[in-house]
Scaffold this active site. Structure first.
Site, mmCIF file in Angstrom:
data_model
loop_
_atom_site.group_PDB
_atom_site.id
_atom_site.type_symbol
_atom_site.label_atom_id
_atom_site.label_comp_id
_atom_site.label_asym_id
_atom_site.label_seq_id
_atom_site.Cartn_x
_atom_site.Cartn_y
_atom_site.Cartn_z
ATOM 1 N N TYR A 98 -17.182 112.617 96.285
ATOM 2 C CA TYR A 98 -15.958 112.697 96.425
ATOM 3 C C TYR A 98 -15.267 111.322 96.892
ATOM 4 O O TYR A 98 -16.226 110.744 97.802
ATOM 5 C CB TYR A 98 -15.560 113.780 97.755
ATOM 6 N N GLU A 186 -7.217 109.838 94.678
ATOM 7 C CA GLU A 186 -8.494 110.540 94.930
ATOM 8 C C GLU A 186 -9.059 110.675 93.685
ATOM 9 O O GLU A 186 -8.713 111.103 92.767
ATOM 10 C CB GLU A 186 -8.053 111.978 95.787
#
Lengths: 385, 298
Positions: A98, A186
């Protein structure tokens, strides 16, 4: 403004972040064709602006052309408003990470959040095991220096080529963040492939609404909104949210409108729409009422306590709107602030009975809405007592 | 005494020749604010409401030393105007601009912190100490809202402030200083950063915080109480209790994301710290009376 995955990935790719090969399609035949070119298995990814697409069944792995066609047809027919599907090659995944960059308002800096577990919601992870999240602060004046990118990559436990590539991707993500005035950039998940590659599996990019003027061509289209009224309101610069209850809020001031919403729910009422025509929009009463009437509300509730948004000017606008639009539902008005004496006169000449207390106005609106619901029709016409 | 702005502060107005600048300069002076000079590039030699106008802040302060700058400047030029004021040595800045780009808001706050300055706003009505001085846009002439008194107020919303302050006055109290930190997600100054000032202000008996969903400013207030930075009574009213998650409720900063920023969480943190939390505007006045007693007998 949130971008669709395919738009975000276009931006990532232009900045040098590897993304899977993909084609965007708008109908089942186009999806089948794109899938044939991508090769099987491949992934069909519905381009909708909601989280948890996987869980909602909006991302599907397909293994043949007929399966691609049928699956696409089902996705386009789903109630999620799918208009485009991104057909993407399947990636040979070894690990998922992530990576994101967002703002830290208190520190007045940007911040990198990273985790060696990808594909999960970062908020869930933050609640469950915050120690797994790697944080790296980024002062805007300095930018994301290479050493900060290395800090993150090695803190994730990466080594060798994977660490170098991930650090490079993080530097590219910083350029995306800055160039696009992002609230959030992101990559979740970031794939480490079995072949040693590092590829962005998904892409999220939210551009700050206040910076959109610097990004011509990024004006959000109809599919960024959940209703026609919300889209039209946005074009007017009027803050608007769509709900499905009885009472249309036509209020001035964001904070006050939010509290009126709270009070209606507390009193057992329901909201048809949130509309805020204060600030620069206070002369747009006619347009505001038009938008409210699209919801066929049982009551229009007007609450203001304005400074710059002058009460007398808003009242004149409301008078104009009532004359032009002749709403069938009752109107409850509570208008205070600069020029309120004149506003009260204007509203009385319309046959309205202006109130001065927000809570009283809310109770009256909720009662009128309940009565209209009970009788199956809106009482009165062209305003009420 | 008061917080942030008082009669003794010399105020410079940037963007003074615009419609809002001119209108509110008049009102700031009528309330007693010492407006010493104005700035609009290209307009030096003019005057607005008797206030001389200069091309630049540097030229203005050379003639008229100033303590504070009030900005009536559009959002996209706000960062430049703030930096100009800081460069000229001004350490108190108020900006009303609604729509400052997010990254520039970060840069503004970072610049202010690095030189020990305070920037209030944007997306605010400003700062007022009723009966003494004002920087911003308040209908101070409406006495049932802006009566001078001993209650400090901090707020994220202009419209809601009028609503809540009217309830403070209705309960028999008045306002010492009111600071609008603004509705953006990155305000120049945060609630908790003003608490030491209210603690030190002999003119303030209690503070009312008007917060809302989104961000962490209310939680920071709770931390300041728990750590002993602020020990006076504090009453909070928070908008957006029933707001659906993921919806931006008008203000840029008013949004719950990923379960963070709920009013429920904020209220719990404040109560844990010993603050009172009002469930509706009227209850703010009731709670103040419970805590401080009837103001008529004090």
């Amino acid at each position: 403004m949130k971008l669709h995955e395919h738009e975000a990935k276009d931006v990532f790719k232009a900045e040098g972040i590897p993304v899977p090969r993909s084609v965007l399609a708008t109908d089942p035949e186009g999806v089948a064709r794109a899938a044939r070119e991508a090769g099987f298995p491949c992934v069909l990814k519905s381009q909708v602006l909601r989280g948890g697409r996987g869980k909602a069944g909006l991302i599907k792995l397909v293994r043949s052309e007929p399966e691609a066609r049928d699956t696409a047809a089902a996705l386009f027919a789903s109630p999620h408003g799918v208009r485009r599907i991104l057909v993407e090659e399947a990636v040979d995944i070894d690990r998922e990470l992530y990576l994101s960059i967002t703002v830290d308002p208190a520190a007045a800096e940007a911040v990198v959040l990273a985790c060696s577990e990808g594909g999960v919601e970062i908020e869930d992870l933050a609640a469950r095991s915050p120690e797994k999240i790697v944080r790296e602060r980024v002062p805007l004046a300095e930018g994301l220096s290479p050493y900060r990118a290395r800090n993150v990559a090695y803190a994730l436990g990466l080594s060798g080529d994977a660490a170098k590539k991930t650090a490079g991707i993080l530097e590219a993500l910083w350029r995306v963040f800055r160039k696009n005035d992002a609230e959030l950039a992101e990559i979740n998940p970031l794939f480490l492939t079995k072949g040693g590659g590092v590829v962005a599996g998904d892409g999220k990019l939210a551009i700050d609404d206040n910076s959109l003027f610097r990004h011509p061509g990024r004006e959000p289209g109809r599919d960024y909104y959940d209703s026609d009224a919300a889209f039209e309101a946005a074009a007017e610069g009027i803050p608007y949210l769509q709900f499905d209850g009885d009472i249309s809020l036509m209020c001035a001031g964001a904070g006050l409108t939010t509290v009126v919403y709270d009070l209606i729910v507390d009193e057992g009422g329901s909201v048809a729409n949130y509309l805020e025509f204060g600030g620069p929009n206070y002369k747009k009463a006619v347009r505001a009422m038009e938008l409210c009437l699209k919801n066929e509300p049982k009551v229009i509730l007007i609450v203001t306590f304005g400074t710059i948004a002058r009460a007398d000017v808003m009242a004149e606008g409301i008078a104009d709107a009532v004359k032009r639009l002749a709403p069938k539902c009752p109107i409850v008005a509570c208008i205070r602030g600069t020029g309120e004496e004149k506003a009260v006169e204007t509203l009385r000449s319309l046959g309205l009975d202006p109130l001065f207390d927000t809570e009283e106005a809310v109770r009256k609106a909720v009662a009128l809405a309940a009565a209209a619901r009970g009788s199956g029709a809106a009482p009165g016409a062209g305003g009420s007592k | 005494m008061s917080v942030f702005i008082d009669r003794s502060d010399r105020v410079l107005v940037q963007g003074i020749t615009g419609g809002e600048g001119t209108f509110w300069t008049k009102h700031m002076r009528d309330l007693g604010t010492d407006v010493v000079a104005g700035v609009t590039p290209g307009k030096e030699g003019q005057s607005v409401e008797g206030v001389p106008v200069y091309h630049t802040v540097r030229r203005a302060v050379a003639e008229h030393p100033a303590d504070a700058a009030m900005l009536f400047v559009p959002p996209r030029f706000t960062k430049d105007a703030v930096l100009e004021a800081l460069d000229a040595g001004i350490r108190k800045v108020v900006t009303i601009a609604d729509g400052i780009p997010l990254h520039e808001a970060l840069e503004i706050r970072a610049a202010a912190r690095s030189c020990g300055a305070r920037v209030v706003g944007g997306n605010t009505s400003g700062v007022i100490s009723p009966g003494r001085a004002m920087m911003g846009m308040f209908p101070y002439w409406i006495e049932r809202v802006y009566r001078p008194g001993r209650i400090g107020v901090m707020t994220r919303s202009g419209s809601l402030t009028n609503e809540v302050t009217a309830m403070i006055v209705r309960a028999g109290f008045g306002v010492s200083s009111l600071l609008g930190v603004g509705g953006d997600s990155v305000p120049g100054t945060r609630f908790a950063e003003f608490l030491p000032d209210f603690q030190a202000d002999s003119g303030t008996d209690a503070v009312v915080v008007i917060g809302e969903l989104g961000g962490t400013m209310e939680e920071e207030v709770a931390e300041a109480i728990e750590s002993g930075v602020f020990c006076k009574p504090l009453v909070a009213f928070l908008g957006g209790r029933n707001a659906p998650a993921g919806k931006r409720m008008g203000h840029a900063g008013a949004i719950v994301t990923g379960g963070k920023g709920t009013v429920e969480g904020k209220a719990a943190a404040l109560k844990r710290a010993g603050a009172a939390v009002a469930d509706r505007p009227r209850a703010v006045g009731d709670l103040l009376r419970e805590i401080l007693g009837d103001p008529a007998h004090s």
